[in-house]
Write a protein that holds these residues in place. Structure first.
Motif, PDB file in Angstrom:
ATOM      1  N   THR A 131      -4.325  -0.757  -2.221  1.00  0.00           N
ATOM      2  CA  THR A 131      -5.358  -0.191  -1.600  1.00  0.00           C
ATOM      3  C   THR A 131      -6.239  -1.526  -1.306  1.00  0.00           C
ATOM      4  O   THR A 131      -7.595  -1.367  -0.700  1.00  0.00           O
ATOM      5  CB  THR A 131      -6.139   0.514  -2.712  1.00  0.00           C
TER       6      THR A 131
ATOM      7  N   LYS B 268      -2.065   9.940  -7.002  1.00  0.00           N
ATOM      8  CA  LYS B 268      -1.251  10.062  -5.905  1.00  0.00           C
ATOM      9  C   LYS B 268       0.286   9.508  -6.522  1.00  0.00           C
ATOM     10  O   LYS B 268       1.567  10.284  -6.526  1.00  0.00           O
ATOM     11  CB  LYS B 268      -1.344   9.621  -4.585  1.00  0.00           C
TER      12      LYS B 268
ATOM     13  N   ALA C 205      -7.722   7.811  -6.665  1.00  0.00           N
ATOM     14  CA  ALA C 205      -6.748   8.790  -5.950  1.00  0.00           C
ATOM     15  C   ALA C 205      -5.626   8.036  -5.655  1.00  0.00           C
ATOM     16  O   ALA C 205      -4.524   8.810  -5.742  1.00  0.00           O
ATOM     17  CB  ALA C 205      -7.744   8.686  -4.635  1.00  0.00           C
ATOM     18  N   PHE C 206      -5.446   6.849  -5.255  1.00  0.00           N
ATOM     19  CA  PHE C 206      -4.093   6.285  -5.206  1.00  0.00           C
ATOM     20  C   PHE C 206      -3.241   6.261  -6.420  1.00  0.00           C
ATOM     21  O   PHE C 206      -2.129   6.694  -6.339  1.00  0.00           O
ATOM     22  CB  PHE C 206      -4.535   4.890  -4.670  1.00  0.00           C
TER      23      PHE C 206
ATOM     24  N   ARG D  76     -11.057   5.331  -4.477  1.00  0.00           N
ATOM     25  CA  ARG D  76     -10.021   4.982  -3.717  1.00  0.00           C
ATOM     26  C   ARG D  76      -8.850   4.621  -4.705  1.00  0.00           C
ATOM     27  O   ARG D  76      -7.716   4.986  -4.561  1.00  0.00           O
ATOM     28  CB  ARG D  76     -10.181   3.657  -2.739  1.00  0.00           C
TER      29      ARG D  76
ATOM     30  N   THR E  41      -5.953  10.688   3.722  1.00  0.00           N
ATOM     31  CA  THR E  41      -4.760  10.475   3.614  1.00  0.00           C
ATOM     32  C   THR E  41      -4.094  10.429   2.303  1.00  0.00           C
ATOM     33  O   THR E  41      -3.093  10.551   1.943  1.00  0.00           O
ATOM     34  CB  THR E  41      -4.118   9.304   4.378  1.00  0.00           C
ATOM     35  N   ILE E  42      -4.932  10.392   1.358  1.00  0.00           N
ATOM     36  CA  ILE E  42      -4.442   9.916  -0.279  1.00  0.00           C
ATOM     37  C   ILE E  42      -5.192  11.303  -1.180  1.00  0.00           C
ATOM     38  O   ILE E  42      -4.380  11.741  -1.874  1.00  0.00           O
ATOM     39  CB  ILE E  42      -4.912   8.856  -0.689  1.00  0.00           C
TER      40      ILE E  42
ATOM     41  N   TRP F  31      -9.413   6.226   4.773  1.00  0.00           N
ATOM     42  CA  TRP F  31      -8.133   6.282   4.006  1.00  0.00           C
ATOM     43  C   TRP F  31      -8.207   7.199   2.971  1.00  0.00           C
ATOM     44  O   TRP F  31      -6.904   7.859   2.754  1.00  0.00           O
ATOM     45  CB  TRP F  31      -8.262   4.743   3.438  1.00  0.00           C
TER      46      TRP F  31
ATOM     47  N   TRP G 202       0.903  -1.055  -0.017  1.00  0.00           N
ATOM     48  CA  TRP G 202      -0.025  -0.066  -0.048  1.00  0.00           C
ATOM     49  C   TRP G 202       0.909   1.168   0.200  1.00  0.00           C
ATOM     50  O   TRP G 202       0.393   2.231   0.087  1.00  0.00           O
ATOM     51  CB  TRP G 202      -0.728  -0.046   1.311  1.00  0.00           C
ATOM     52  N   ASP G 203       2.074   1.029  -0.158  1.00  0.00           N
ATOM     53  CA  ASP G 203       3.131   2.276  -0.133  1.00  0.00           C
ATOM     54  C   ASP G 203       2.748   3.337  -1.285  1.00  0.00           C
ATOM     55  O   ASP G 203       2.404   2.704  -2.426  1.00  0.00           O
ATOM     56  CB  ASP G 203       4.622   1.761  -0.349  1.00  0.00           C
ATOM     57  N   VAL G 204       2.664   4.446  -0.938  1.00  0.00           N
ATOM     58  CA  VAL G 204       2.751   5.556  -1.994  1.00  0.00           C
ATOM     59  C   VAL G 204       4.037   5.491  -2.639  1.00  0.00           C
ATOM     60  O   VAL G 204       4.735   6.474  -2.482  1.00  0.00           O
ATOM     61  CB  VAL G 204       2.161   6.902  -1.443  1.00  0.00           C
TER      62      VAL G 204
END
Length: 493
Positions: free
Chosen positions: A106, A151, A147-148, A144, A175-176, A172, A53-55
């Protein structure tokens, strides 16, 4: 209407190349998402030190059904992660296999559908990452995923979803996502989402990626999910077994396109679409609110190839809620182990079923009963997300009904799974499919600006619409490779 527009916008494309170079972004190809063995070794080496799940832009390479089931450092495997539902649990003799979305970044496969929508505009420059906001209208998981991905690509995002979706989704997203807009209502209040989307559309800096009409959604599911399901079937089948059916509850209907590929490869396969009994739009033009988060939105998505759908199946949302507790409470797990004899590995894997995943399994059971499938038959589906996204719902149910106990476990399994009947189902004739398809008119032509000609093309011109879109993965991969070559990030990794 037909193929995805891949017209190059030179200025936006150059901006995106510079942005990708600045943020160390490499865009994966569809071929790599289908077959991770094609992913460069130096990318895999970096992934060994990257959380799921790391950005981190490298996680774009984990948009695949074939990730290892690891929270950190995982690579790939030949067979997708899946759960097989035994007859002791399902009550039907056929095999039911469900491919798990939990092991995507995610924790949900919607990160793939959103990639399918964003990638064509990113590598053509139609979406300019230096001036556009990516707007993700959704009933929960798609925004979700969008957005991920935004990002990871260093793009601004706007997530739109109904206010009554689960607490975990909103927590969640905070944060994103760059901006979160909660529209009135529950899962099925999609008209309110569309209204907000049309309002935002008046601002030219807002670019809409509407999963319900974006052909990048079925493009991804046909080429990636469909291929993965076929690989899964080939890996688990025993001599004499056939792929008899596939069932998917419909939110945006993206996963239904994986059924298009399955029917091409396995012509005897029946394709079923599921919805909530409390909102039976396909079954009988019905409407209403319901609690199966992620599906059933009081309209027929533009991207649903209705003509290729064999059956409509309505699932009572109470069934999914009751089984969510059965699979995720100590007394429920004790029943599964001690009374049904399920092994601990399977009991833990049942946590991979979110609410819509449970509904998908129930659709498979109802289809199996209707067609009287045998031990020689396999029915497949997907698990969109997992129970991780619904711990607050489990607590709400505990507060509503009291703490779960052994007696409820017996009742819930017998009433809400073994007791399923073949009611609230419809085998779709040509005329019934046309009726369902025609419902698109009221949403997409009257409200959202599509034309009757486009609508008719989806029904009468399969080659020029659905087939043409499915075939665009190769063309898009060429553009992705050119994009990566221009950034030089992969070369310099």
């Amino acid at each position: 209407m037909g193929k995805i527009d891949l017209t190059i916008c030179k200025e936006g494309l150059q901006h995106n190349i510079e942005k990708a170079k600045e943020n160390h972004v490499i865009v994966p190809t569809f071929a790599q998402m289908q077959d991770p063995s094609k992913i460069p070794e130096k990318v895999k080496e970096k992934l060994k030190n990257t959380g799921l799940w790391d950005v981190n832009p490298l996680n774009l390479f984990r948009i695949s059904w074939k990730n290892e089931a690891k929270e950190f450092g995982g690579l790939y495997q030949d067979v997708p992660n899946y759960v097989e539902i035994p007859s002791a649990l399902s009550g039907v003799p056929c095999r039911i296999v469900a491919m798990a979305g939990k092991w995507f970044p995610t924790g949900c496969h919607k990160v793939g559908a959103s990639f399918g929508c964003l990638a064509p505009r990113l590598v053509t420059g139609q979406f300019d990452a230096t001036k556009h906001h990516a707007v993700w209208p959704s009933t929960g998981n798609y925004c979700r995923g969008g957005a991920f991905n935004s990002k990871l690509l260093a793009c601004d995002s706007v997530a739109i979803l109904p206010a009554e979706m689960s607490k975990e989704r909103f927590d969640w997203l905070k944060t994103i996502a760059g901006q979160i807009i909660a529209t009135p209502g529950c899962e099925s209040n999609v008209k309110e989402i569309f209204d907000k989307t049309n309002e935002l559309k008046q601002d030219p800096s807002m670019m809409i990626f509407n999963q319900f009409e974006e052909m990048g959604n079925p493009l991804w599911h046909y080429n990636v999910t469909g291929r993965a399901l076929a690989d899964l079937f080939e890996a688990v089948k025993k001599p004499g077994q056939r792929l008899a059916g596939a069932c998917f509850t419909s939110g945006s209907a993206g996963t239904m396109s994986s059924g298009d590929l399955l029917k091409e490869r396995y012509p005897d396969c029946k394709l079923g679409v599921g919805e909530a009994l409390q909102c039976p739009t396909i079954l009988n033009n019905g409407f209403g609110g319901h609690r199966i988060e992620g599906i059933g939105d009081k309209h027929i998505p533009w991207i649903h190839n209705v003509k290729n759908t064999d059956m409509a199946i309505a699932i009572d949302d109470e069934d999914s809620q009751r089984l969510l507790r059965l699979f995720n409470t100590p007394d429920g797990e004790a029943y599964l182990k001690n009374e049904l004899g399920l092994d601990q590995e399977l009991i833990e894997k049942l946590h991979w079923l979110g609410i819509s995943g449970i509904a998908n399994i129930l659709c498979c059971i109802k289809m199996a009963k209707y067609y009287e499938f045998t031990a020689d038959d396999i029915v497949c589906t997907v698990l969109t997300d997992s129970a991780v996204m619904y711990q607050s719902r489990i607590e709400e149910l505990n507060q509503m009904h009291g703490e779960y106990n052994a007696r409820e476990a017996v009742l819930d399994h017998n009433l809400h799974m073994l007791g399923l009947k073949t009611d609230n189902m419809l085998e779709l004739t040509y005329a019934e499919r046309k009726r369902v398809h025609n419902l698109k008119y009221y949403t997409w032509v009257e409200q959202q600006g599509r034309t009757v000609e486009d609508l008719n093309a989806l029904w009468y011109d399969t080659k020029g619409t659905w087939d043409a879109v499915h075939a665009q993965a190769a063309e898009l991969d060429e553009l992705i490779n050119e994009f990566n070559e221009a950034t030089g990030v992969l070369k310099n990794l």
